[in-house]
Scaffold this active site. Sequence first.
Site, PDB file in Angstrom:
ATOM      1  N   SER B  20       0.820  -1.208   0.000  1.00 24.55           N
ATOM      2  CA  SER B  20       0.000   0.000   0.000  1.00 24.55           C
ATOM      3  C   SER B  20       0.860   1.266   0.000  1.00 24.55           C
ATOM      4  O   SER B  20       1.836   1.372   0.741  1.00 24.55           O
ATOM      5  CB  SER B  20      -0.899  -0.002   1.239  1.00 24.55           C
ATOM      6  OG  SER B  20      -1.554   1.238   1.357  1.00 24.55           O
ATOM      7  N   LEU B  21       0.456   2.237  -0.822  1.00 24.08           N
ATOM      8  CA  LEU B  21       1.120   3.541  -0.830  1.00 24.08           C
ATOM      9  C   LEU B  21       0.552   4.463   0.244  1.00 24.08           C
ATOM     10  O   LEU B  21       1.112   5.532   0.515  1.00 24.08           O
ATOM     11  CB  LEU B  21       0.923   4.227  -2.189  1.00 24.08           C
ATOM     12  CG  LEU B  21       1.352   3.447  -3.423  1.00 24.08           C
ATOM     13  CD1 LEU B  21       1.124   4.288  -4.671  1.00 24.08           C
ATOM     14  CD2 LEU B  21       2.814   3.048  -3.305  1.00 24.08           C
ATOM     15  N   SER B  22      -0.568   4.078   0.824  1.00 21.99           N
ATOM     16  CA  SER B  22      -1.277   4.998   1.716  1.00 21.99           C
ATOM     17  C   SER B  22      -0.475   5.432   2.940  1.00 21.99           C
ATOM     18  O   SER B  22      -0.550   6.614   3.304  1.00 21.99           O
ATOM     19  CB  SER B  22      -2.612   4.378   2.139  1.00 21.99           C
ATOM     20  OG  SER B  22      -3.434   4.199   1.004  1.00 21.99           O
ATOM     21  N   LYS B  69     -14.196  -3.950   1.713  1.00 26.78           N
ATOM     22  CA  LYS B  69     -14.991  -2.747   1.475  1.00 26.78           C
ATOM     23  C   LYS B  69     -16.500  -2.964   1.650  1.00 26.78           C
ATOM     24  O   LYS B  69     -17.215  -2.025   2.012  1.00 26.78           O
ATOM     25  CB  LYS B  69     -14.740  -2.230   0.055  1.00 26.78           C
ATOM     26  CG  LYS B  69     -13.392  -1.573  -0.144  1.00 26.78           C
ATOM     27  CD  LYS B  69     -13.307  -1.027  -1.572  1.00 26.78           C
ATOM     28  CE  LYS B  69     -12.027  -0.260  -1.791  1.00 26.78           C
ATOM     29  NZ  LYS B  69     -12.039   0.479  -3.068  1.00 26.78           N
ATOM     30  N   ASP B 105     -13.809   6.918  -3.551  1.00 26.43           N
ATOM     31  CA  ASP B 105     -13.243   6.521  -4.851  1.00 26.43           C
ATOM     32  C   ASP B 105     -13.820   7.355  -6.001  1.00 26.43           C
ATOM     33  O   ASP B 105     -13.085   7.808  -6.876  1.00 26.43           O
ATOM     34  CB  ASP B 105     -13.495   5.036  -5.115  1.00 26.43           C
ATOM     35  CG  ASP B 105     -12.571   4.139  -4.291  1.00 26.43           C
ATOM     36  OD1 ASP B 105     -11.456   4.570  -3.958  1.00 26.43           O
ATOM     37  OD2 ASP B 105     -12.984   3.005  -3.979  1.00 26.43           O
ATOM     38  N   GLY B 129     -17.189  -0.801 -17.539  1.00 30.26           N
ATOM     39  CA  GLY B 129     -17.096  -1.673 -16.364  1.00 30.26           C
ATOM     40  C   GLY B 129     -18.314  -1.531 -15.483  1.00 30.26           C
ATOM     41  O   GLY B 129     -19.060  -0.533 -15.574  1.00 30.26           O
ATOM     42  N   GLY B 131     -18.046  -3.115 -12.043  1.00 32.39           N
ATOM     43  CA  GLY B 131     -17.604  -3.603 -10.734  1.00 32.39           C
ATOM     44  C   GLY B 131     -17.585  -2.488  -9.697  1.00 32.39           C
ATOM     45  O   GLY B 131     -18.233  -1.446  -9.863  1.00 32.39           O
ATOM     46  N   ALA B 133     -15.341  -0.254  -8.749  1.00 33.51           N
ATOM     47  CA  ALA B 133     -14.850   1.067  -9.140  1.00 33.51           C
ATOM     48  C   ALA B 133     -15.883   1.787 -10.002  1.00 33.51           C
ATOM     49  O   ALA B 133     -16.126   2.988  -9.838  1.00 33.51           O
ATOM     50  CB  ALA B 133     -13.528   0.935  -9.898  1.00 33.51           C
ATOM     51  N   TYR B 228      -3.617   2.469 -12.473  1.00 37.36           N
ATOM     52  CA  TYR B 228      -2.458   3.357 -12.296  1.00 37.36           C
ATOM     53  C   TYR B 228      -1.128   2.624 -12.237  1.00 37.36           C
ATOM     54  O   TYR B 228      -0.097   3.242 -11.943  1.00 37.36           O
ATOM     55  CB  TYR B 228      -2.633   4.310 -11.115  1.00 37.36           C
ATOM     56  CG  TYR B 228      -2.739   3.708  -9.743  1.00 37.36           C
ATOM     57  CD1 TYR B 228      -3.978   3.483  -9.166  1.00 37.36           C
ATOM     58  CD2 TYR B 228      -1.602   3.408  -9.004  1.00 37.36           C
ATOM     59  CE1 TYR B 228      -4.083   2.971  -7.899  1.00 37.36           C
ATOM     60  CE2 TYR B 228      -1.704   2.890  -7.731  1.00 37.36           C
ATOM     61  CZ  TYR B 228      -2.946   2.668  -7.178  1.00 37.36           C
ATOM     62  OH  TYR B 228      -3.042   2.156  -5.927  1.00 37.36           O
ATOM     63  N   GLY B 249      -4.968   7.394 -13.591  1.00 38.57           N
ATOM     64  CA  GLY B 249      -5.486   6.730 -12.397  1.00 38.57           C
ATOM     65  C   GLY B 249      -4.801   7.204 -11.130  1.00 38.57           C
ATOM     66  O   GLY B 249      -5.425   7.308 -10.067  1.00 38.57           O
TER      67      GLY B 249
END
Lengths: 283, 283
Positions: B20-22, B69, B105, B129, B131, B133, B228, B249
């Site tokens: 994770s980049l968070s 989620k 999101d 899409g 889903g 997102a 992304y 993204g």
Amino acid sequence: LKIDGKTRLCAVLGNPVEHSLSPALHNAAFEAEGLNLCYAAFRVEDLAGALAGARALNLLGLSVTIPHKVAVMQYLDEVDETASRIGSVNTVIHRDGKLYGTNSDGMGALRARRESGAGLEGARVLVLGSGGAARAVAFTLGKEAALKEMVLLGVLEHECAALCESLSRAAAFPVRWEPMNPETLKRNAAASDGVIHCTPVGMHPNTGESLLARGDLRPEQFVFDIVYTPRRTRLLQEAEAAGCRTVQGVEMFLYQAVFQFELWTGRKAPVEVMRRVVMACLA
Amino acid sequence: LKIDGKTRLCAVLGNPVEHSLSPALHNAAFEAEGLNLCYAAFRVEDLAGALAGARALNLLGLSVTIPHKVAVMQYLDEVDETASRIGSVNTVIHRDGKLYGTNSDGMGALRARRESGAGLEGARVLVLGSGGAARAVAFTLGKEAALKEMVLLGVLEHECAALCESLSRAAAFPVRWEPMNPETLKRNAAASDGVIHCTPVGMHPNTGESLLARGDLRPEQFVFDIVYTPRRTRLLQEAEAAGCRTVQGVEMFLYQAVFQFELWTGRKAPVEVMRRVVMACLA
């Protein structure tokens, strides 16, 4: 301190925790050792939820402080013998999905002494107090150190008698107790090789108070004080004036944290880094 | 990053979270703003325990990611309208002892567009899409943006039809759907003002794939790609070659984090600091 997706967390649970030195202390140690760990402080009311969280969030270790040291035991998978006898846990290790409890408070005193180059083997030790800190010191010495004798002095006679009785069963050396008063303090101090003070007497803001005066002490004796605010309590000042070797409470605090670090990480702690942080925080 | 006894924690809950980049992103933002907050990542299997922990340890906010989620919603005190309609929560705010869920999101996409100086008002938008997102983008635009029309193309026809039906009830603009195939892609792309790509097509390691080619696009159009990794997907390369305005993204990822920061702290986020960190992590 850098946190990324692989960083594991340790934490202290208490209430209050706002003034805890532990985050500064442990984070400095983690950083010095290049470990991907960090340490936070959580003010906890719902202890069951906090322990469920420690499991679900996969925390590596916990420090537990007032008022949760006794209540935390019910949420752990195992509590070691010393902590069980002390009746409180201040250290939790999370390993292979299980939470193990122990108590590093007594080890802090013992290691602080040993690191100063001396042990307690063969000593007649006078312990002042019968609360949680006294229990931690007494049972840890009971397991870890071959004393010649331990004498307990306490104001709460039932508590002191109960501690003496259970310690007698656990320790390989004789243990006795007396009610604490000026006469018993003077006489037992004189007969001891050293004193471990485990009451709040002399703690800030009552910094003028001490259970013993220099006239009660001899140069061959040692004096530990668990109180660390101020660092040089009135008791330690009196002991230094009498020529005794002293161990400050801050050293015991430091070494109980050192012991925690080593339990969590399996490595030798960077003691000097940790000492510098504690001293800087208390300065 | 300095942690003391007053530092409050935010965290991402997911599985896996190792990459994770968070943490890097939010910690840099907290530090830049001088906030006494830190952000960690927890790999969670026991979600109930993790949420109990978030309450008991008084975490300030959570990011929630795959696979939690949807399941997280049952543990919250309140879920806002957009997140309820999306059917998933990626952001939790802990305020006055309650946990509030929302979904940032879709706001990430909308803000990335607005920060680039343009809105989506009056636009005919093609969403690729159906889903998670796509739902986030579709319902957020349904609530926040006065489109002219939205067209949904999906491979899973039941999912796409269901999204279209519930979105039709929520949005003030017309929504229709078609099954995704080369003909519907070409025709609907041609009829749109812009495309928001919400499938994994083109994501590393399948970086040569794209649902649209430059011949399907015109210079007046915009193209967003939620993918992304890589930052410049094949779709975005085709769009640039066609002269379209594009949104990467990574910008949507950035702005959903910006939105989270602002919800947790009540302040404007240091967007440029956060952008630098994301770009450095992805470089």
